[in-house]
Design an enzyme around this catalytic site. Structure first.
Site, PDB file in Angstrom:
ATOM      1  N   LYS A   1      -5.619  -6.147 -10.945  1.00  0.00           N
ATOM      2  CA  LYS A   1      -4.783  -5.542  -9.916  1.00  0.00           C
ATOM      3  C   LYS A   1      -3.331  -5.608 -10.359  1.00  0.00           C
ATOM      4  CE  LYS A   1      -5.314  -6.543  -5.604  1.00  0.00           C
ATOM      5  NZ  LYS A   1      -4.965  -5.162  -5.277  1.00  0.00           N
ATOM      6  N   GLY A   2      -2.482  -4.838  -9.660  1.00  0.00           N
ATOM      7  CA  GLY A   2      -1.047  -4.968  -9.917  1.00  0.00           C
ATOM      8  C   GLY A   2      -0.366  -3.757 -10.504  1.00  0.00           C
TER       9      GLY A   2
ATOM     10  N   GLU B   1      -0.357  -9.896  -3.174  1.00  0.00           N
ATOM     11  CA  GLU B   1      -1.772  -9.552  -2.987  1.00  0.00           C
ATOM     12  C   GLU B   1      -2.657 -10.768  -3.257  1.00  0.00           C
ATOM     13  OE1 GLU B   1      -1.790  -4.806  -4.062  1.00  0.00           O
ATOM     14  OE2 GLU B   1      -2.034  -6.229  -5.679  1.00  0.00           O
TER      15      GLU B   1
ATOM     16  N   THR C   1      -1.983  -3.001  -1.070  1.00  0.00           N
ATOM     17  CA  THR C   1      -0.982  -2.030  -1.508  1.00  0.00           C
ATOM     18  C   THR C   1      -1.645  -1.020  -2.447  1.00  0.00           C
ATOM     19  OG1 THR C   1       0.771  -3.662  -1.324  1.00  0.00           O
ATOM     20  CG2 THR C   1       1.207  -1.805  -2.781  1.00  0.00           C
ATOM     21  N   GLY C   2      -1.213   0.246  -2.345  1.00  0.00           N
ATOM     22  CA  GLY C   2      -1.741   1.262  -3.261  1.00  0.00           C
ATOM     23  C   GLY C   2      -2.279   2.457  -2.519  1.00  0.00           C
ATOM     24  N   SER C   3      -2.609   3.502  -3.274  1.00  0.00           N
ATOM     25  CA  SER C   3      -2.969   4.774  -2.646  1.00  0.00           C
ATOM     26  C   SER C   3      -4.290   4.693  -1.879  1.00  0.00           C
ATOM     27  CB  SER C   3      -3.030   5.880  -3.709  1.00  0.00           C
ATOM     28  OG  SER C   3      -3.969   5.541  -4.708  1.00  0.00           O
ATOM     29  N   THR C   4      -5.228   3.862  -2.330  1.00  0.00           N
ATOM     30  CA  THR C   4      -6.519   3.768  -1.631  1.00  0.00           C
ATOM     31  C   THR C   4      -6.342   3.009  -0.317  1.00  0.00           C
ATOM     32  OG1 THR C   4      -7.446   3.583  -3.852  1.00  0.00           O
ATOM     33  CG2 THR C   4      -8.981   3.324  -2.019  1.00  0.00           C
TER      34      THR C   4
ATOM     35  N   LYS D   1     -12.839   3.297 -11.225  1.00  0.00           N
ATOM     36  CA  LYS D   1     -12.296   1.946 -11.445  1.00  0.00           C
ATOM     37  C   LYS D   1     -13.363   0.966 -11.961  1.00  0.00           C
ATOM     38  CE  LYS D   1      -8.218   3.005  -9.594  1.00  0.00           C
ATOM     39  NZ  LYS D   1      -7.725   2.482  -8.367  1.00  0.00           N
TER      40      LYS D   1
HETATM   41  C1  A5P Z   1      -1.042  -2.869  -6.239  1.00  0.00           C
HETATM   42  O1  A5P Z   1      -0.249  -3.814  -6.821  1.00  0.00           O
HETATM   43  C2  A5P Z   1      -2.358  -2.803  -6.926  1.00  0.00           C
HETATM   44  O2  A5P Z   1      -3.010  -4.013  -7.073  1.00  0.00           O
HETATM   45  C3  A5P Z   1      -3.258  -1.785  -6.270  1.00  0.00           C
HETATM   46  O3  A5P Z   1      -4.129  -2.372  -5.373  1.00  0.00           O
HETATM   47  C4  A5P Z   1      -4.005  -1.099  -7.325  1.00  0.00           C
HETATM   48  O4  A5P Z   1      -3.049  -0.654  -8.261  1.00  0.00           O
HETATM   49  C5  A5P Z   1      -4.837   0.064  -6.819  1.00  0.00           C
HETATM   50  O5  A5P Z   1      -4.029   1.120  -6.455  1.00  0.00           O
HETATM   51  P1  A5P Z   1      -4.607   2.561  -6.125  1.00  0.00           P
HETATM   52  O6  A5P Z   1      -5.451   2.403  -4.917  1.00  0.00           O
HETATM   53  O7  A5P Z   1      -3.380   3.408  -5.892  1.00  0.00           O
HETATM   54  O8  A5P Z   1      -5.381   3.016  -7.313  1.00  0.00           O
END
Ligand code: A5P
Length: 220
Positions: free
Chosen positions: A91-92, A100, A23-26, A118
């Site tokens: 994470k999170g 996750e 989950t997340g933008s990447t 990061k």
């Molecule tokens: C989701 O709960 C997170 O663990 C994401 O993997 C983490 O926040 C990275 O997100 P971005 O890719 O948006 O930075």
């Protein structure tokens, strides 16, 4: 840089695999790329780590399954908020840490995709540590968390507590740095009311880092 790292990770995806989708933008860049490959005939099943990821995968017509049907996952691609030199993670920040972590623990290979911002020398330097708690216990958990040396903040959305996909709250814990992630994780797990923490220790096999010079691969 996020796109570069995500697309590199998708090179590990092969026909017939069960894939964990983070989950997340990447990770979203990876899901989009997987969607393109599925359109071209790639035959895989995916397990999403959040409702948000599930919806995105459906949009790209990616076949989905569940951990109940497929308790063993070949490969998971996920993002992270911080990565330390031992490839331990926070994470999170996207709120999906519980699913996750279960998906990561069910996966043979875990690939983490991040941009270079990061990378940290010690966890906690930049990001708070998200901790998922049972709503009934959140005040108690805040008290315990303060005693562990952080500033705990209940995550809010539109002035109301943020609710996870598991119907829990998240407390974001700002430490100066996390000196001993192993010890902290043990203490957090020993606290009644804490469901899971955003500390992912020893769970990353490969970290793909998008930089201006291309993708750097770190492995454990
Ligand atoms: C989701 O709960 C997170 O663990 C994401 O993997 C983490 O926040 C990275 O997100 P971005 O890719 O948006 O930075």
């Amino acid at each position: 840089m996020k796109l570069l790292a995500a697309e590199k990770a998708v090179e590990y995806v092969k026909d017939g695999m069960v894939i964990g989708l983070g989950t997340g933008s990447t990770t979203e860049y990876a899901i989009k790329k997987i969607g393109e490959l599925v359109k071209e005939g790639l035959d895989i099943l995916c397990i999403p780590t959040s409702i948000r990821t599930e919806e995105l995968a459906k949009k790209y017509s990616i076949s989905l399954s569940t951990l109940t049907e497929h308790p063993r996952i070949d490969l998971t691609i996920d993002g992270a908020d911080e990565v330390d030199p031992n490839l331990n993670l926070i994470k999170g920040m996207g709120g999906a840490l519980f699913r996750e972590k279960v998906v990561a623990k069910s996966s043979d290979v875990k690939i983490i995709v991040v941009d270079h911002t990061k990378l940290v020398t010690q966890l906690g330097m930049k990001s708070p540590l998200p901790v998922e708690v049972v709503p009934f216990a959140y005040r108690y958990c805040e008290t315990v968390l303060s005693k562990l040396g952080c500033i705990p903040t209940l995550r809010l959305i539109n002035d109301r507590p943020y609710i996870t996909d598991n119907h829990n709250y998240i407390i974001d814990c700002k430490f100066e740095v996390i000196k001993d992630p192993y010890e902290l994780d043990e203490k957090l797990h020993a606290t009644t009311g804490i469901v899971e923490t955003g500390l992912f220790i020893g769970l990353a096999d490969i970290v793909l880092v998008g930089t201006e010079e291309g993708v750097k691969e770190l492995s454990s």
